[in-house]
Design a protein around this motif. Sequence first.
Motif, PDB file in Angstrom:
ATOM      1  N   PRO A  31      42.013 -28.178 -17.059  1.00 54.01           N
ATOM      2  CA  PRO A  31      40.892 -28.824 -15.921  1.00 54.01           C
ATOM      3  C   PRO A  31      40.645 -30.611 -16.188  1.00 54.01           C
ATOM      4  CG  PRO A  31      40.227 -26.979 -15.951  1.00 54.01           C
ATOM      5  CD  PRO A  31      41.023 -26.713 -17.525  1.00 54.01           C
ATOM      6  N   ASP A  32      40.340 -30.906 -17.561  1.00 52.57           N
ATOM      7  CA  ASP A  32      39.672 -31.392 -18.098  1.00 52.57           C
ATOM      8  C   ASP A  32      41.260 -32.734 -17.898  1.00 52.57           C
ATOM      9  OD1 ASP A  32      40.932 -30.368 -19.897  1.00 52.57           O
ATOM     10  OD2 ASP A  32      40.534 -31.602 -22.055  1.00 52.57           O
ATOM     11  N   ARG A  33      42.185 -32.241 -18.198  1.00 54.42           N
ATOM     12  CA  ARG A  33      43.218 -33.332 -17.917  1.00 54.42           C
ATOM     13  C   ARG A  33      44.246 -33.204 -16.768  1.00 54.42           C
ATOM     14  NH1 ARG A  33      43.758 -36.025 -22.503  1.00 54.42           N
ATOM     15  NH2 ARG A  33      45.957 -36.161 -21.977  1.00 54.42           N
ATOM     16  N   SER A  34      43.680 -32.791 -15.733  1.00 55.74           N
ATOM     17  CA  SER A  34      44.793 -31.925 -13.674  1.00 55.74           C
ATOM     18  C   SER A  34      43.878 -33.474 -13.347  1.00 55.74           C
ATOM     19  CB  SER A  34      44.016 -30.969 -13.709  1.00 55.74           C
ATOM     20  OG  SER A  34      45.258 -30.383 -15.034  1.00 55.74           O
ATOM     21  N   PHE A  35      44.199 -34.516 -13.093  1.00 50.90           N
ATOM     22  CA  PHE A  35      44.840 -35.755 -12.477  1.00 50.90           C
ATOM     23  C   PHE A  35      43.771 -34.994 -11.029  1.00 50.90           C
ATOM     24  CE2 PHE A  35      45.525 -39.936  -9.793  1.00 50.90           C
ATOM     25  CZ  PHE A  35      44.352 -40.236 -10.223  1.00 50.90           C
TER      26      PHE A  35
ATOM     27  N   LYS B 266      41.076 -36.275  -8.513  1.00 52.99           N
ATOM     28  CA  LYS B 266      40.909 -37.060  -7.229  1.00 52.99           C
ATOM     29  C   LYS B 266      40.062 -35.847  -6.309  1.00 52.99           C
ATOM     30  CE  LYS B 266      44.025 -39.506  -5.985  1.00 52.99           C
ATOM     31  NZ  LYS B 266      43.098 -41.746  -6.010  1.00 52.99           N
ATOM     32  N   LEU B 267      39.645 -34.540  -6.681  1.00 55.99           N
ATOM     33  CA  LEU B 267      39.429 -33.943  -5.495  1.00 55.99           C
ATOM     34  C   LEU B 267      37.256 -33.804  -5.826  1.00 55.99           C
ATOM     35  CD1 LEU B 267      40.706 -30.812  -5.461  1.00 55.99           C
ATOM     36  CD2 LEU B 267      41.218 -32.812  -3.770  1.00 55.99           C
ATOM     37  N   ARG B 268      37.511 -34.526  -6.871  1.00 51.61           N
ATOM     38  CA  ARG B 268      36.201 -34.724  -7.398  1.00 51.61           C
ATOM     39  C   ARG B 268      35.257 -35.756  -7.336  1.00 51.61           C
ATOM     40  NH1 ARG B 268      36.508 -31.615 -12.897  1.00 51.61           N
ATOM     41  NH2 ARG B 268      34.940 -29.348 -12.519  1.00 51.61           N
ATOM     42  N   GLY B 269      36.238 -36.940  -6.903  1.00 57.45           N
ATOM     43  CA  GLY B 269      35.750 -38.154  -7.026  1.00 57.45           C
ATOM     44  C   GLY B 269      35.284 -38.796  -8.942  1.00 57.45           C
TER      45      GLY B 269
ATOM     46  N   PRO C 210      34.978 -28.591   0.046  1.00 54.62           N
ATOM     47  CA  PRO C 210      33.603 -27.785  -0.058  1.00 54.62           C
ATOM     48  C   PRO C 210      32.967 -27.405  -2.029  1.00 54.62           C
ATOM     49  CG  PRO C 210      33.955 -27.356   1.642  1.00 54.62           C
ATOM     50  CD  PRO C 210      34.956 -28.272   1.495  1.00 54.62           C
ATOM     51  N   ALA C 211      32.276 -27.632  -2.148  1.00 46.61           N
ATOM     52  CA  ALA C 211      32.123 -27.299  -3.921  1.00 46.61           C
ATOM     53  C   ALA C 211      33.323 -25.936  -4.347  1.00 46.61           C
ATOM     54  CB  ALA C 211      30.889 -27.493  -4.589  1.00 46.61           C
ATOM     55  N   LYS C 212      32.764 -24.523  -3.130  1.00 48.46           N
ATOM     56  CA  LYS C 212      33.285 -23.468  -3.883  1.00 48.46           C
ATOM     57  C   LYS C 212      34.962 -23.795  -3.670  1.00 48.46           C
ATOM     58  CE  LYS C 212      33.727 -18.980  -1.928  1.00 48.46           C
ATOM     59  NZ  LYS C 212      33.048 -18.046  -1.251  1.00 48.46           N
ATOM     60  N   GLN C 213      35.232 -24.781  -2.551  1.00 50.01           N
ATOM     61  CA  GLN C 213      36.924 -24.724  -2.751  1.00 50.01           C
ATOM     62  C   GLN C 213      37.197 -25.815  -4.333  1.00 50.01           C
ATOM     63  OE1 GLN C 213      38.411 -26.398   0.865  1.00 50.01           O
ATOM     64  NE2 GLN C 213      38.177 -24.866   2.085  1.00 50.01           N
ATOM     65  N   ILE C 214      36.143 -26.491  -4.761  1.00 49.28           N
ATOM     66  CA  ILE C 214      36.870 -27.890  -5.996  1.00 49.28           C
ATOM     67  C   ILE C 214      36.634 -26.539  -7.144  1.00 49.28           C
ATOM     68  CG2 ILE C 214      35.827 -28.958  -7.499  1.00 49.28           C
ATOM     69  CD1 ILE C 214      35.548 -31.014  -4.783  1.00 49.28           C
ATOM     70  N   ALA C 215      35.484 -25.603  -6.427  1.00 49.16           N
ATOM     71  CA  ALA C 215      35.570 -24.667  -8.196  1.00 49.16           C
ATOM     72  C   ALA C 215      37.061 -23.371  -8.173  1.00 49.16           C
ATOM     73  CB  ALA C 215      34.579 -23.663  -7.783  1.00 49.16           C
ATOM     74  N   LEU C 216      36.992 -23.306  -6.949  1.00 44.25           N
ATOM     75  CA  LEU C 216      38.125 -22.620  -6.852  1.00 44.25           C
ATOM     76  C   LEU C 216      39.497 -23.267  -7.746  1.00 44.25           C
ATOM     77  CD1 LEU C 216      39.789 -20.285  -6.004  1.00 44.25           C
ATOM     78  CD2 LEU C 216      40.192 -20.964  -3.954  1.00 44.25           C
ATOM     79  N   VAL C 217      39.741 -24.283  -6.995  1.00 42.20           N
ATOM     80  CA  VAL C 217      41.223 -25.783  -7.911  1.00 42.20           C
ATOM     81  C   VAL C 217      40.985 -25.148  -9.459  1.00 42.20           C
ATOM     82  CG1 VAL C 217      42.200 -27.435  -8.142  1.00 42.20           C
ATOM     83  CG2 VAL C 217      41.650 -26.723  -6.244  1.00 42.20           C
ATOM     84  N   GLU C 218      39.213 -25.605  -9.741  1.00 42.53           N
ATOM     85  CA  GLU C 218      39.476 -25.679 -11.040  1.00 42.53           C
ATOM     86  C   GLU C 218      39.794 -24.127 -11.521  1.00 42.53           C
ATOM     87  OE1 GLU C 218      35.526 -26.868 -14.474  1.00 42.53           O
ATOM     88  OE2 GLU C 218      35.497 -26.129 -11.627  1.00 42.53           O
TER      89      GLU C 218
END
Length: 306
Positions: free
Chosen positions: A249-253, A257-260, A278-286
């Motif tokens: 996740p630390d090297r995933s652009f 982009k989603l977090r800013g 929403p934070a829940k959606q970003i957490a799912l991507v991570e």
Amino acid sequence: MRPAPLVALLALLVPAAPGSAGEGSTDCLAAFVASAGDGRRIRCVDGDPACDSDPTPGVCRFEVSVCLNAPDPERPRCAPRDLEAYDVANVQPDTDPRHDFEFETLQNAVDLLGFPVAFDETELCAGPVAMNLPLAVRVQRGGARYRAFAKTLRGAALGPGGPLDVDGLPMKCVPARGADPCDGIVSTLDQLERHVFTGCTRDTCHNAPGNGHSLALVPGQAYANLVGVAPDNAAAAAAGKLRVDPGRPDRSFLLDKLRGTLAPAEGLRMPRELPKLPAKQIALVEAWIAAGAPAVGYVGGLGCEP
């Protein structure tokens, strides 16, 4: 080149001349022409092929055009006129979260007709432009449920003295009876495509390669365009990032982009000029990336959780 004349367009689309604020003598100066609806409004059940041209569950899609100086036998008192402009109502500036980029796309299409328009230039049509109405997902006790989504398209034909013909087209997408946001979802990737990426796949964004990028996020294309692919952004690529680096996740652009959380020259947060996901959606991507960005199956064994 002028778009297809009204007669040809009506062979494919259902005419929509809703709620004009003008009198009968001006009602033919502008009209919305839509692929669905009863001529005054669009109300569509998600997934109904009679009105919904998008096969993706949870999203209704209609095509809408604007036609100018189109004589109408039902309005014999209306004759074409000189038109100075046509304005699609939209919240400005485009950095405002209420700004509708699909309305902007329709405005751009109308502008290509070329103004002013003379009274003897008739049956001029711009479009069609896709209008996507994603159903909202409400998480409540007992599970998640779809919720209807609506918006209204408004436009005005302007003459030398101001507005001549003002129209509105209410559009509403409603869920099918018993539909569940997790229906048909068989993997975390499915869930991302249907619940997270849908806000990024409007006609002005990541619906297809173009618009200044090579990234399409529509179902069936998102995985191949994300996983293991170097970003177009030169600064991110030089830093060794991938759009999605499986297990990193630390090297995933995409996540940056989603977090800013972007370095200089890495561009803007996405969705651009809209509220942060929403934070829940970003957490799912991570979580998906951390699990290796699998194309099948659920990460963490949790199943679909809107």
